[in-house]
Design an enzyme around this catalytic site. Structure first.
Site, PDB file in Angstrom:
ATOM      1  N   HIS A  50       2.418  37.679  26.341  1.00 10.61           N
ATOM      2  CA  HIS A  50       3.123  38.714  25.599  1.00 10.61           C
ATOM      3  C   HIS A  50       2.132  39.360  24.614  1.00 10.61           C
ATOM      4  CE1 HIS A  50       3.778  35.147  22.883  1.00 10.61           C
ATOM      5  NE2 HIS A  50       3.362  36.031  21.994  1.00 10.61           N
TER       6      HIS A  50
HETATM    7  P1  TYD Z   1       6.830  32.424  22.354  1.00 13.45           P
HETATM    8  O1  TYD Z   1       6.284  33.151  21.151  1.00 13.45           O
HETATM    9  O2  TYD Z   1       7.265  33.231  23.534  1.00 13.45           O
HETATM   10  O3  TYD Z   1       5.814  31.284  22.820  1.00 13.45           O
HETATM   11  P2  TYD Z   1       4.370  31.103  23.405  1.00 13.45           P
HETATM   12  O4  TYD Z   1       3.558  32.337  23.200  1.00 13.45           O
HETATM   13  O5  TYD Z   1       3.837  29.947  22.624  1.00 13.45           O
HETATM   14  O6  TYD Z   1       4.486  30.763  24.841  1.00 13.45           O
HETATM   15  O7  TYD Z   1       8.023  31.486  21.862  1.00 13.45           O
HETATM   16  C1  TYD Z   1       8.567  30.493  22.696  1.00 13.45           C
HETATM   17  C2  TYD Z   1      10.028  30.363  22.340  1.00 13.45           C
HETATM   18  O8  TYD Z   1      10.178  29.939  20.976  1.00 13.45           O
HETATM   19  C3  TYD Z   1      10.810  31.675  22.476  1.00 13.45           C
HETATM   20  O9  TYD Z   1      12.069  31.352  23.043  1.00 13.45           O
HETATM   21  C4  TYD Z   1      11.005  32.147  21.067  1.00 13.45           C
HETATM   22  C5  TYD Z   1      10.979  30.873  20.244  1.00 13.45           C
HETATM   23  N1  TYD Z   1      10.371  31.088  18.914  1.00 13.45           N
HETATM   24  C6  TYD Z   1      11.180  31.056  17.780  1.00 13.45           C
HETATM   25  O10 TYD Z   1      12.401  30.860  17.848  1.00 13.45           O
HETATM   26  N2  TYD Z   1      10.609  31.262  16.552  1.00 13.45           N
HETATM   27  C7  TYD Z   1       9.273  31.477  16.403  1.00 13.45           C
HETATM   28  O11 TYD Z   1       8.771  31.651  15.259  1.00 13.45           O
HETATM   29  C8  TYD Z   1       8.449  31.513  17.594  1.00 13.45           C
HETATM   30  C9  TYD Z   1       6.964  31.747  17.519  1.00 13.45           C
HETATM   31  C10 TYD Z   1       9.046  31.304  18.830  1.00 13.45           C
END
Ligand code: TYD
Length: 130
Positions: A50
Site C-alpha cells: 500500500h
Molecule cells: P496495514 O497497515 O495494512 O499493515 P501492513 O502494512 O503491516 O501489512 O495494517 C494491517 C491491519 O491492521 C489493517 O487491517 C489495519 C489495521 N491497523 C490498525 O487498526 N491500526 C493501525 O494503526 C495500523 C497500522 C493498522
C-alpha cells in the site's frame, strides 16, 4: 524529501548496552501522533502493499532484519534494509511499499497521523494513476 536512513546516536558502551532516542524537533521533523509495532511475521509473508497519501513514518527494526522496497508513482525505486536498532527509515507520503521480515523482527513505527483507512492507497494501479 526522499526516503532515507537516519542514524541515531548510540548512547552507552558495548559492555553496558545502549539507548537511542528519537525526540520531536531534535531529530524528528514531524509530530508523532501514533506508535505501532508489528512482530511474528514469518519470512515468507510480504506485508505492506500500500501507499499513504499524507502519513509520514519513521520506522525501526528494534530486533531482527527488515527489507523494504519503496516505489514512487513515477516508478523510482529505493531499497533499504534495517538490521540495527539505532537506524531509522524515514518514509514520506506517496511511496508504495513491500516489506519482508526475518522471523524475529520487530518493526516499530512512529507515525505522523492517527490511523485512518482513507489515508491508504491499497490498489497499485490507483497508486500509479495518483
Ligand atoms: P496495514 O497497515 O495494512 O499493515 P501492513 O502494512 O503491516 O501489512 O495494517 C494491517 C491491519 O491492521 C489493517 O487491517 C489495519 C489495521 N491497523 C490498525 O487498526 N491500526 C493501525 O494503526 C495500523 C497500522 C493498522
Amino acid at each position: 524529501m526522499l526516503p532515507n536512513l537516519i542514524k541515531f546516536e548510540k548512547i552507552g558502551f558495548s559492555h553496558t548496552g545502549y539507548i537511542s532516542v528519537a525526540e520531536v524537533s531534535k531529530n524528528i521533523d514531524f509530530e508523532i501522533k501514533r506508535v505501532y509495532w508489528t512482530y511474528f511475521t514469518p519470512n515468507h509473508i510480504e506485508r505492506g502493499n500500500h501507499a499513504h497519501k499524507k502519513l509520514e513514518q519513521l520506522i525501526f527494526a528494534v530486533n531482527g532484519k527488515i527489507d523494504f522496497n519503496l516505489e514512487d508513482s513515477n516508478g523510482n525505486k529505493h531499497k533499504f534494509t534495517l538490521d540495527a536498532p539505532h537506524i531509522g527509515l524515514y518514509i514520506p507520503p506517496g511511496y508504495w511499499r513491500t516489506i519482508r521480515f526475518s522471523h524475529n523482527a520487530v518493526l516499530l513505527c512512529l507515525a505522523s497521523e492517527a490511523y485512518d483507512e482513507n489515508d491508504y492507497i491499497r490498489d497499485y494501479n490507483d497508486f500509479l494513476d495518483n
